[in-house]
Design a protein around this motif. Structure first.
Motif, PDB file in Angstrom:
ATOM      1  N   GLU A 205       0.846  -1.167   0.170  1.00  0.00           N
ATOM      2  CA  GLU A 205      -0.144   0.069  -0.079  1.00  0.00           C
ATOM      3  C   GLU A 205       0.859   1.186   0.127  1.00  0.00           C
ATOM      4  OE1 GLU A 205      -3.269  -0.040  -0.587  1.00  0.00           O
ATOM      5  OE2 GLU A 205      -2.686  -2.280  -0.834  1.00  0.00           O
ATOM      6  N   VAL A 206       2.031   1.327   0.677  1.00  0.00           N
ATOM      7  CA  VAL A 206       2.895   2.367   0.789  1.00  0.00           C
ATOM      8  C   VAL A 206       3.615   2.569  -0.736  1.00  0.00           C
ATOM      9  CG1 VAL A 206       5.079   3.549   1.597  1.00  0.00           C
ATOM     10  CG2 VAL A 206       3.593   2.200   3.135  1.00  0.00           C
ATOM     11  N   THR A 207       3.752   1.466  -1.490  1.00  0.00           N
ATOM     12  CA  THR A 207       4.130   1.674  -2.675  1.00  0.00           C
ATOM     13  C   THR A 207       3.231   2.218  -3.553  1.00  0.00           C
ATOM     14  OG1 THR A 207       5.644  -0.303  -2.209  1.00  0.00           O
ATOM     15  CG2 THR A 207       5.530   0.090  -4.664  1.00  0.00           C
ATOM     16  N   ASP A 214       3.322  10.409  -7.523  1.00  0.00           N
ATOM     17  CA  ASP A 214       4.419  10.572  -8.661  1.00  0.00           C
ATOM     18  C   ASP A 214       6.027  10.483  -8.147  1.00  0.00           C
ATOM     19  OD1 ASP A 214       2.747  10.609 -10.746  1.00  0.00           O
ATOM     20  OD2 ASP A 214       2.174  12.476 -10.361  1.00  0.00           O
ATOM     21  N   LEU A 215       6.130   9.728  -7.012  1.00  0.00           N
ATOM     22  CA  LEU A 215       7.469   9.715  -6.509  1.00  0.00           C
ATOM     23  C   LEU A 215       8.019   8.276  -6.743  1.00  0.00           C
ATOM     24  CD1 LEU A 215       6.437  10.679  -2.866  1.00  0.00           C
ATOM     25  CD2 LEU A 215       7.732  12.208  -4.552  1.00  0.00           C
ATOM     26  N   SER A 216       9.483   8.402  -6.783  1.00  0.00           N
ATOM     27  CA  SER A 216      10.030   6.915  -6.954  1.00  0.00           C
ATOM     28  C   SER A 216      11.058   7.155  -5.949  1.00  0.00           C
ATOM     29  CB  SER A 216      10.645   7.327  -8.555  1.00  0.00           C
ATOM     30  OG  SER A 216      11.388   6.023  -8.540  1.00  0.00           O
ATOM     31  N   LEU A 217      10.879   6.158  -4.947  1.00  0.00           N
ATOM     32  CA  LEU A 217      11.749   6.014  -3.914  1.00  0.00           C
ATOM     33  C   LEU A 217      12.277   4.538  -3.757  1.00  0.00           C
ATOM     34  CD1 LEU A 217       9.684   7.823  -0.897  1.00  0.00           C
ATOM     35  CD2 LEU A 217      11.359   8.859  -2.794  1.00  0.00           C
ATOM     36  N   SER A 218      13.484   4.574  -3.263  1.00  0.00           N
ATOM     37  CA  SER A 218      14.156   2.930  -3.266  1.00  0.00           C
ATOM     38  C   SER A 218      13.457   2.120  -2.382  1.00  0.00           C
ATOM     39  CB  SER A 218      15.689   3.486  -2.817  1.00  0.00           C
ATOM     40  OG  SER A 218      15.466   3.587  -1.520  1.00  0.00           O
ATOM     41  N   ASP A 219      13.701   0.852  -2.501  1.00  0.00           N
ATOM     42  CA  ASP A 219      13.168  -0.047  -1.741  1.00  0.00           C
ATOM     43  C   ASP A 219      13.482   0.083  -0.222  1.00  0.00           C
ATOM     44  OD1 ASP A 219      11.909  -1.391  -3.886  1.00  0.00           O
ATOM     45  OD2 ASP A 219      13.373  -3.020  -4.027  1.00  0.00           O
ATOM     46  N   ASP A 220      14.697   0.783  -0.032  1.00  0.00           N
ATOM     47  CA  ASP A 220      15.291   0.691   1.284  1.00  0.00           C
ATOM     48  C   ASP A 220      14.480   1.811   2.050  1.00  0.00           C
ATOM     49  OD1 ASP A 220      16.969  -1.097   1.179  1.00  0.00           O
ATOM     50  OD2 ASP A 220      18.778   0.476   1.091  1.00  0.00           O
ATOM     51  N   VAL A 221      14.136   2.803   1.417  1.00  0.00           N
ATOM     52  CA  VAL A 221      13.319   3.854   1.802  1.00  0.00           C
ATOM     53  C   VAL A 221      11.792   3.398   2.165  1.00  0.00           C
ATOM     54  CG1 VAL A 221      12.224   6.264   1.641  1.00  0.00           C
ATOM     55  CG2 VAL A 221      14.955   5.776   0.666  1.00  0.00           C
ATOM     56  N   ILE A 222      11.367   2.741   1.192  1.00  0.00           N
ATOM     57  CA  ILE A 222       9.721   2.257   1.369  1.00  0.00           C
ATOM     58  C   ILE A 222      10.063   1.460   2.568  1.00  0.00           C
ATOM     59  CG2 ILE A 222       8.164   0.929   0.628  1.00  0.00           C
ATOM     60  CD1 ILE A 222       8.069   3.431  -0.832  1.00  0.00           C
ATOM     61  N   ASN A 223      10.896   0.499   2.807  1.00  0.00           N
ATOM     62  CA  ASN A 223      10.952  -0.452   3.944  1.00  0.00           C
ATOM     63  C   ASN A 223      11.207   0.347   5.254  1.00  0.00           C
ATOM     64  OD1 ASN A 223      10.639  -2.520   2.555  1.00  0.00           O
ATOM     65  ND2 ASN A 223      12.904  -3.012   1.920  1.00  0.00           N
ATOM     66  N   ARG A 224      11.944   1.401   5.192  1.00  0.00           N
ATOM     67  CA  ARG A 224      12.145   2.209   6.370  1.00  0.00           C
ATOM     68  C   ARG A 224      10.573   3.075   6.613  1.00  0.00           C
ATOM     69  NH1 ARG A 224      15.279   7.173   5.517  1.00  0.00           N
ATOM     70  NH2 ARG A 224      16.577   5.382   4.374  1.00  0.00           N
ATOM     71  N   ILE A 225      10.082   3.333   5.803  1.00  0.00           N
ATOM     72  CA  ILE A 225       8.613   3.871   6.060  1.00  0.00           C
ATOM     73  C   ILE A 225       7.754   2.926   6.535  1.00  0.00           C
ATOM     74  CG2 ILE A 225       6.673   5.069   5.059  1.00  0.00           C
ATOM     75  CD1 ILE A 225       8.818   6.674   3.097  1.00  0.00           C
ATOM     76  N   VAL A 226       7.592   1.689   5.988  1.00  0.00           N
ATOM     77  CA  VAL A 226       7.097   0.838   6.594  1.00  0.00           C
ATOM     78  C   VAL A 226       7.258   0.455   8.052  1.00  0.00           C
ATOM     79  CG1 VAL A 226       6.322  -1.791   6.203  1.00  0.00           C
ATOM     80  CG2 VAL A 226       6.369  -0.348   4.200  1.00  0.00           C
TER      81      VAL A 226
END
Ligand code: PPS
Length: 297
Positions: A205-207, A214-226
């Motif tokens: 869902e965060v992705t 319209d953002l493109s963040l790395s998997d690391d950043v997404i995992n941190r946000i999660v």
């Protein structure tokens, strides 16, 4: 009576523009509806207790590339103006905050679709609607109205449930609220997000939210946000868990703001009879739409 005590009364609920609202919001509704957003502003709308703060924290982190330091600089209620809010919760009114903050802003609202200032649609502002199954929502809202000593008095659980089921409480009937945004979602490019989907797979869902923005963040950043926005971590974060609201307003001996954060907690509060009656009314009220709500995972 001290100055502080004067504001500490439960607000009455009144009808304004066909919707039940807290009197402080109702009395300012024309100014609220006349608000002009900037095209870069992002609206986060929800019926109360549907996961709004969770969504706000996620979006704020997404817009700051997952930088927890920036998002821990101030309480959520100071980072995100609450469009219709007066000073009832001890913070600055939403419209005043908006005057002082430069766009782009994240703006929170619980207003039903028909009361959203038309400028949001004229300016094609991005809008995320977060929603949650009705049974968990009404349990959470009841607990919240009990602990929020400035909110309209919720009365007994049975009476509250009957009113939620048949007429609707603050911000109007839940059914109309969720249907209003559902019906407009394609035309207005509204991202419709379910609390249960976030509980099931937050990374997915965060992705999805990231792509909508319209953002493109790395998997690391997404995992941190999660990780930063799990229930336990937000509950521990003083800038996101609403412990910043004075105890005279949120009586946490009744319930905490970050209460349980679960899907299916309604089973601990509804009797079998209440559940059966609720399901019957729900079927009638929701028959013309097929919004895929889930009451358990
Ligand atoms: S408000 O006051 O109307 O804006 O409340 P809102 O933020 O919409 O909803 C509060 C409920 O959301 C739960 N919550 C969460 N659940 C899961 N994960 C996270 N990170 C999270 N953050 C908040 C909060 O606990 C309330 O639900 P209940 O069922 O009462 O626990």
């Amino acid at each position: 009576m001290s100055e502080n005590k004067k504001v500490l009364h439960r607000a009455t609920a009144v009808m304004a523009k066909g919707i039940v609202l807290s009197v402080d919001i109702a009395s300012n509704i024309d100014a609220i509806c006349a608000f002009r957003p900037d095209p870069s502003d992002l609206l986060i709308a929800s019926y109360p207790k549907s996961g709004t703060s969770w969504m706000l924290e996620i979006v704020d982190l997404l817009l700051h590339n997952g930088d927890a330091k920036i998002c821990r600089q101030a309480p959520l209620s100071m980072r995100v103006p609450f469009l219709e809010m007066s000073d009832r919760l001890g913070s600055q009114p939403g419209l005043d905050m908006l005057k002082e903050m430069d766009p782009p802003r994240i703006i929170k609202t619980h207003l039903p679709f028909q009361l959203i200032p038309s400028g949001f649609w004229e300016n094609k502002c991005k809008t995320i609607y977060v929603t949650r199954n009705a049974k968990d929502t009404v349990v959470s809202f009841y607990q919240f109205q009990q602990m929020n000593l400035t909110s309209a008095d919720p009365g007994s659980w049975e009476g509250y449930l009957q009113r939620f089921m048949h007429e609707g409480w603050l911000y109007g009937p839940w059914y109309d609220h969720v249907k209003g945004y559902w019906e407009e979602r394609k035309k207005r490019n509204i991202l419709y997000v379910f609390y249960e989907d976030m509980k099931e797979n937050l990374c997915r869902e965060v992705t999805r939210i990231m792509r909508y923005l319209d953002l493109s963040l790395s998997d690391d950043v997404i995992n941190r946000i999660v990780d930063l926005t799990t229930f336990d971590n937000m509950k521990d974060n003083p800038m996101a868990n609403y412990t910043f609201v004075p105890k005279e307003i949120f009586d946490t001996s009744i319930a905490s703001y970050m209460r349980k954060g679960e899907v299916g907690d309604w089973k601990n509060h509804f009797t079998p009879q209440q559940s059966a009656e609720f399901d019957k009314v729900y079927e009638t009220k929701m028959k013309e739409v097929n919004i895929p709500f889930r009451t358990e995972l």
